[in-house]
Design a protein around this motif. Structure first.
Motif, PDB file in Angstrom:
ATOM      1  N   TYR A   1      48.717-126.706 -40.272  1.00  8.90           N
ATOM      2  CA  TYR A   1      49.922-126.984 -39.471  1.00  8.90           C
ATOM      3  C   TYR A   1      50.067-128.478 -39.216  1.00  8.90           C
ATOM      4  CZ  TYR A   1      49.969-121.953 -38.741  1.00  8.90           C
ATOM      5  OH  TYR A   1      50.007-120.601 -38.944  1.00  8.90           O
ATOM      6  N   TYR A   2      48.929-129.148 -39.008  1.00  9.58           N
ATOM      7  CA  TYR A   2      48.987-130.592 -38.755  1.00  9.58           C
ATOM      8  C   TYR A   2      49.574-131.330 -39.954  1.00  9.58           C
ATOM      9  CZ  TYR A   2      47.571-135.404 -38.027  1.00  9.58           C
ATOM     10  OH  TYR A   2      47.580-136.762 -37.897  1.00  9.58           O
TER      11      TYR A   2
ATOM     12  N   PRO B   1      47.011-130.323 -33.748  1.00  8.08           N
ATOM     13  CA  PRO B   1      45.991-130.866 -32.850  1.00  8.08           C
ATOM     14  C   PRO B   1      46.296-132.343 -32.607  1.00  8.08           C
ATOM     15  CG  PRO B   1      45.106-130.525 -35.059  1.00  8.08           C
ATOM     16  CD  PRO B   1      46.481-129.946 -35.055  1.00  8.08           C
TER      17      PRO B   1
ATOM     18  N   ASN C   1      53.945-124.109 -34.109  1.00 11.17           N
ATOM     19  CA  ASN C   1      52.526-124.399 -33.943  1.00 11.17           C
ATOM     20  C   ASN C   1      52.331-125.877 -33.663  1.00 11.17           C
ATOM     21  OD1 ASN C   1      51.022-121.807 -34.777  1.00 11.17           O
ATOM     22  ND2 ASN C   1      52.675-122.034 -36.277  1.00 11.17           N
TER      23      ASN C   1
ATOM     24  N   PRO D   1      45.036-124.822 -37.834  1.00 12.65           N
ATOM     25  CA  PRO D   1      45.688-126.011 -37.258  1.00 12.65           C
ATOM     26  C   PRO D   1      45.709-127.202 -38.217  1.00 12.65           C
ATOM     27  CG  PRO D   1      44.219-124.998 -35.664  1.00 12.65           C
ATOM     28  CD  PRO D   1      43.965-124.312 -36.971  1.00 12.65           C
TER      29      PRO D   1
END
Lengths: 213, 213
Positions: free
Chosen positions: B51-52, B5, B2, B48
């Motif tokens: 994931y970031y 961003p 993933n 996100p």
């Protein structure tokens, strides 16, 4: 509900085979992930045979638990008639419990995974009852030893927990760090540190002299 | 993989919220059964964002482990500069470890379920390293205490295990039997039984006299 067959086929040892294959499967895959099919296949029987003898997967798990608890109860029962000083009797039982634990590692792993693991839809069993009975047994011996002048104890529970803590170290290493596993002799020495902590002055000197120069 | 961003939205406290909601979800449902969706929803963010900051579910678990290990390392590090007798220093660290344990119960439950439970596809972390460091720390103090005439110890490991066993009883009761949980004072008394077992004759008498009449 699965109906048992009218009459179980005569197959000596089938119950033991089922228990052994169940414990192996539970241990390898976890209770929830292990299927009745896998258990019966490894035991070389068909599903109805398992249902006949144990009713269900939970039934076979409960039978395993009961077996272990019975063995433990038997140890405690026999230990209640053991002879010698309170220290001798506690040391002897600890050695036997440690031994039983070592012989039950796969089942212990399964019990731990059910106890500590995510919910798997199986009751916790009565491991608690066994623990309490063991604690009571130890406490009784400590009180007897104190009354006989063998121990000098301010608070029985403290000595009980210190002793049980020493035993737990041995069982935990056996389970989680087989490379560091204690021998029976190691265990007796660790437990011995605690006994030294509660020995009456009279009891202390000769033991020191005899065992440690 | 993933992709994070380009730039994380400014949201102070988002990392802490994610950690808190992950530990809560892991604890309630088990690591494997807890989804990224559940974690982010409870934290009030989108996938996100997780994931970031943490890369993945495993990443957030590893961050939780690292945080706990760091806290433990910090205790050990500070304890290496503590002052007083060996007994004082061990007692102080044990109290702090017990305290950290109590504050980390949900994470401990998750760690136990991963350690003892069926495979959940997550590394065991380096709880082992922390345990070894702790054992070494205790052993060092015992040797120092023996060299200073504070302790009389035949085999350092025995005393170390007896002490650690006493601490483990406290942490285990806290985890499995909150109804029987020991207080800090209880713990110090149980540990005190072991210290009595290794006290040199000089160290023993006044303590007995002072503390137990």
């Amino acid at each position: 509900m699965n109906k048992p067959p009218e009459k179980a086929p005569p197959d000596p040892g089938v119950r033991e085979r089922l228990l052994a294959s169940a414990i192996d499967c539970f241990d390898r895959k976890g209770y929830a992930a292990c299927s009745v099919r896998e258990i019966v296949e490894a035991a070389g029987v068909t599903k109805p045979v398992l249902y006949y003898h144990y009713g269900s997967k939970e039934g076979i798990f409960n039978a395993l638990m009961r077996q272990a608890m019975d063995q433990f109860d038997e140890l405690l029962e026999r230990a209640s008639h053991s002879e010698g000083s309170a220290r001798d009797r506690i040391e002897k039982l600890f050695g036997e419990v440690f031994d039983l634990f070592k012989r039950s590692i796969p089942l212990v792993r399964v019990m731990n995974s059910i106890y500590y693991g995510p919910p798997q839809g199986v009751p916790r069993g009565d491991a608690d009852r066994v623990h309490f009975a063991f604690q009571e047994w130890v406490k009784k011996r400590l009180v007897e030893g104190r009354n006989a002048g063998e121990f000098k104890i301010a608070k029985t529970e403290d000595a009980m927990w210190a002793l049980i803590g020493a035993l737990n170290v041995a069982t935990e290493l056996e389970l989680c760090h087989p490379d560091l596993a204690l021998t029976q002799k190691d265990l007796q020495r660790v437990v011995g540190v605690v006994f030294d902590g509660i020995a009456s002055e009279e009891g202390r000197a000769p033991r020191r002299a005899a065992k440690r120069r």
